[in-house]
Design an enzyme around this catalytic site. Structure first.
Site, PDB file in Angstrom:
ATOM      1  N   LEU A 291       0.878  -1.180   0.000  1.00  0.00           N
ATOM      2  CA  LEU A 291       0.000   0.000   0.000  1.00  0.00           C
ATOM      3  C   LEU A 291       0.912   1.225   0.000  1.00  0.00           C
ATOM      4  CD1 LEU A 291      -2.718  -0.979   2.666  1.00  0.00           C
ATOM      5  CD2 LEU A 291      -2.977  -0.968   0.177  1.00  0.00           C
ATOM      6  N   ASP A 292       0.478   2.289  -0.658  1.00  0.00           N
ATOM      7  CA  ASP A 292       1.284   3.511  -0.690  1.00  0.00           C
ATOM      8  C   ASP A 292       1.438   4.078   0.722  1.00  0.00           C
ATOM      9  OD1 ASP A 292       1.238   3.281  -3.445  1.00  0.00           O
ATOM     10  OD2 ASP A 292      -0.438   4.686  -3.686  1.00  0.00           O
ATOM     11  N   ILE A 293       2.421   4.951   0.857  1.00  0.00           N
ATOM     12  CA  ILE A 293       2.696   5.538   2.189  1.00  0.00           C
ATOM     13  C   ILE A 293       1.454   6.240   2.764  1.00  0.00           C
ATOM     14  CG2 ILE A 293       3.706   7.664   1.198  1.00  0.00           C
ATOM     15  CD1 ILE A 293       5.742   7.501   3.608  1.00  0.00           C
TER      16      ILE A 293
ATOM     17  N   LYS B  38      -5.211   5.306  -7.808  1.00  0.00           N
ATOM     18  CA  LYS B  38      -4.970   6.742  -8.084  1.00  0.00           C
ATOM     19  C   LYS B  38      -4.837   6.972  -9.590  1.00  0.00           C
ATOM     20  CE  LYS B  38      -2.598   7.310  -3.685  1.00  0.00           C
ATOM     21  NZ  LYS B  38      -1.298   7.186  -3.045  1.00  0.00           N
TER      22      LYS B  38
END
Ligand code: URA
Length: 234
Positions: free
Chosen positions: A101-103, A189
């Site tokens: 998962l992204d930051i 995104k």
């Protein structure tokens, strides 16, 4: 395997705590009290009890973390906190995250030491469903549902596989659920960018039929239940 290692691996305590427990006579092997930390045991055939409770040796362990924003899905990082730091003390195994998962993304992250299951869940041919809740700038409309369903050009070689968009609230900031079956870099995104919109908040709420336990606050974790592990393996 040494008895003290076995007990430490089972999460009874650190090696030195385990030695104290052994000294106090809290451990039996096949019904006989055992105080020697170096005693060799066969996890498959010996019955080890701690405080009278038999222990089933778990080779593999499975956890869900409610990943908070601001930490990286990596095992080591020089700058940011890693997801593994939230599970310190949870296991003596070498856990690793199942996917990324992204930051700034929150929500469900599975962690395990079961490499085969991890591989199976991430294999492109497996089409494991992942559902995200997102807040998106601008009005997301019904007209966008078929675009996500058809697959979007996000600048990769191939368009994305069909994704299911559900609109919860369409406004200046819209709220949606998106279910995807791939795991491309920044996929959600980039899918919204492809329709001219920006994701401002992203949270994964399920993966492979496992739902994020809403009782877990960001940063908290728990072991998966036996049923959850079986459903992932199914
Ligand atoms: N899609 C994204 O864009 N980011 C994530 O962290 C997960 C899916």
């Amino acid at each position: 395997m040494r008895l003290d290692k076995y007990l430490a691996d089972m999460g009874v305590g650190t090696r030195s705590q385990v030695k104290q427990y052994l000294k106090k006579g809290l451990v039996t092997v096949n019904g006989e009290p055992e105080k020697r930390p170096e005693r060799k045991i066969q996890p498959d055939t010996d019955t080890v009890c701690f405080r009278g409770e038999p222990m089933a040796y778990a080779e593999f362990e499975y956890f869900m973390l409610h990943k908070p924003s601001g930490c990286v899905t990596a095992t080591k990082d020089k700058v940011h906190k890693t997801v593994l730091q939230y599970l310190e003390g949870a296991s003596h195994k070498e856990l690793f995250p199942v996917g990324r998962l992204d930051i700034d993304t929150e929500g469900l992250l599975l962690l395990t030491n079961d490499g085969a299951l991890c591989h199976a869940l991430l294999a492109p041919g497996k089409h494991v469903e992942k559902t995200y809740f997102a807040r998106v700038e601008g009005e997301v409309t019904e007209a966008e549902i078929p675009l996500f369903d058809k697959g979007l050009d996000i600048g990769d070689e191939k368009p994305t596989a069909p994704a299911k968009l559900e609109i919860l609230n369409s406004d200046e900031i819209s709220e949606i659920l998106l279910t995807i079956t791939e795991g491309r870099f920044h996929q959600v995104k980039r899918m919204f960018e492809a329709v001219g919109k920006r994701v401002v908040y992203l949270k994964r709420i399920s993966m492979g039929g496992i739902l994020l336990d809403e009782g877990l606050k960001p940063g908290e974790y728990r072991k998966l239940t036996e049923e959850e592990v079986q459903s992932l393996k199914g």
